[in-house]
Scaffold this motif. Structure first.
Motif, short mmCIF file in Angstrom:
data_model
loop_
_atom_site.label_atom_id
_atom_site.label_comp_id
_atom_site.label_asym_id
_atom_site.label_seq_id
_atom_site.Cartn_x
_atom_site.Cartn_y
_atom_site.Cartn_z
N TYR A 1 0.86 -1.18 0.00
CA TYR A 1 0.00 0.00 0.00
C TYR A 1 0.90 1.24 0.00
O TYR A 1 1.85 1.31 0.78
CB TYR A 1 -0.89 0.04 1.25
N TYR B 1 1.22 5.64 -0.41
CA TYR B 1 0.54 6.90 -0.16
C TYR B 1 1.45 8.07 -0.52
O TYR B 1 2.67 7.97 -0.42
CB TYR B 1 0.20 7.05 1.34
N TYR C 1 1.59 12.15 0.69
CA TYR C 1 1.13 13.24 1.53
C TYR C 1 1.96 14.47 1.18
O TYR C 1 3.05 14.35 0.64
CB TYR C 1 1.32 12.93 3.02
N PHE D 1 -3.11 14.45 3.40
CA PHE D 1 -3.22 13.27 2.52
C PHE D 1 -3.51 13.71 1.09
O PHE D 1 -4.34 14.59 0.85
CB PHE D 1 -4.34 12.38 3.04
N GLU E 1 -7.98 5.82 -2.90
CA GLU E 1 -8.63 6.98 -2.33
C GLU E 1 -7.82 8.21 -2.71
O GLU E 1 -6.60 8.12 -2.84
CB GLU E 1 -8.69 6.84 -0.80
N SER F 1 -5.54 -2.12 7.86
CA SER F 1 -5.35 -0.67 7.96
C SER F 1 -4.79 -0.25 9.30
O SER F 1 -4.41 0.91 9.47
CB SER F 1 -6.68 0.04 7.70
#
Lengths: 115, 115
Positions: free
Chosen positions: B31, B33, B35, B45, B56, B100
């Protein structure tokens, strides 16, 4: 929507004294809560997290945090501060339900430890 | 200890130019991400990515932004036509697929300055 409040922009403490950095949160359902530390010109370093179970969580460098569901708080603590603890501390939250896993951060609290 | 790495550490670009920020995740993390942190503000985010698709995204992540994992290792953030307000520190974060509650580990960041 989830949110985090860190009510103090800066906390000043003398070396050897206990420190507390405050964090309150708002989230639907039960939270996952995290503390990160940011040293100057560095990324975010993970300190500790609360997932479930014991409300007192112990993390790196002697830090601990206490989850208080009734007060929706997750204050960061250390019994005896060091000058090297001086940094920017961020509290973060995400709900423990649903598929979204983004972290929502507070505005950060600058900890200044002096001799 | 495995770390998330990011390149470049600093990038200066002219308004309207395209930039690509690169991240190498920790090897067993699935996963990813992005930011960002505008100077003096909180970490926000942008987007999450799993199984080669966006999971997302925030309202900040408009059509000027895109992410991909072109070679199965690097995870990139592209800004097609940079604006002055894109100036910020951009952090990549990665985690395992354990759920998560798993910790997101952050890279050191790329400081982007748009002139």
């Amino acid at each position: 929507a989830q949110s985090v409040a860190q009510p103090e922009d800066q906390v000043n403490v003398a070396e050897g004294n206990p420190l507390t950095v405050k964090c309150t949160y708002s989230v639907s359902g039960n939270p996952y809560l995290f503390w990160y530390v940011q040293y100057p010109n560095r990324g975010l370093q993970f300190l500790l997290k609360y997932i479930t179970g014991d409300n007192l969580v112990k993390g790196s460098y002697g830090f601990e945090a206490e989850f208080n569901k009734s007060q929706t708080s997750f204050h960061l603590k250390k019994p005896s501060a060091l000058v090297s603890d001086s940094a920017l501390y961020f509290c973060a939250v995400r709900p423990n339900t649903g598929t979204a896993s983004k972290l929502t951060f507070g505005t950060g609290t600058r900890l200044q430890v002096t001799l | 200890e495995p770390e998330v790495t990011q390149t470049p550490s600093h990038q200066v670009t002219q308004m309207g130019q395209e930039v690509i920020l690169r991240c190498v995740p920790i090897s067993n993390h699935l996963y990813f991400y992005w930011y960002r942190q505008i100077l003096g503000q909180k970490v926000e985010f942008l987007v999450s990515f799993y199984n080669n698709e966006i999971s997302e995204k925030s309202e900040i992540f408009d059509d000027q932004f895109s992410v991909e994992r072109p070679d199965g290792s690097n995870f990139t953030l592209k800004i097609r036509s940079t604006k002055l307000e894109d100036s910020a520190m951009y952090f990549c974060a990665t985690r395992t697929s354990g759920g998560s509650q798993e910790t997101q580990y952050f890279g050191p960041g790329t400081r982007l300055l748009v002139l």
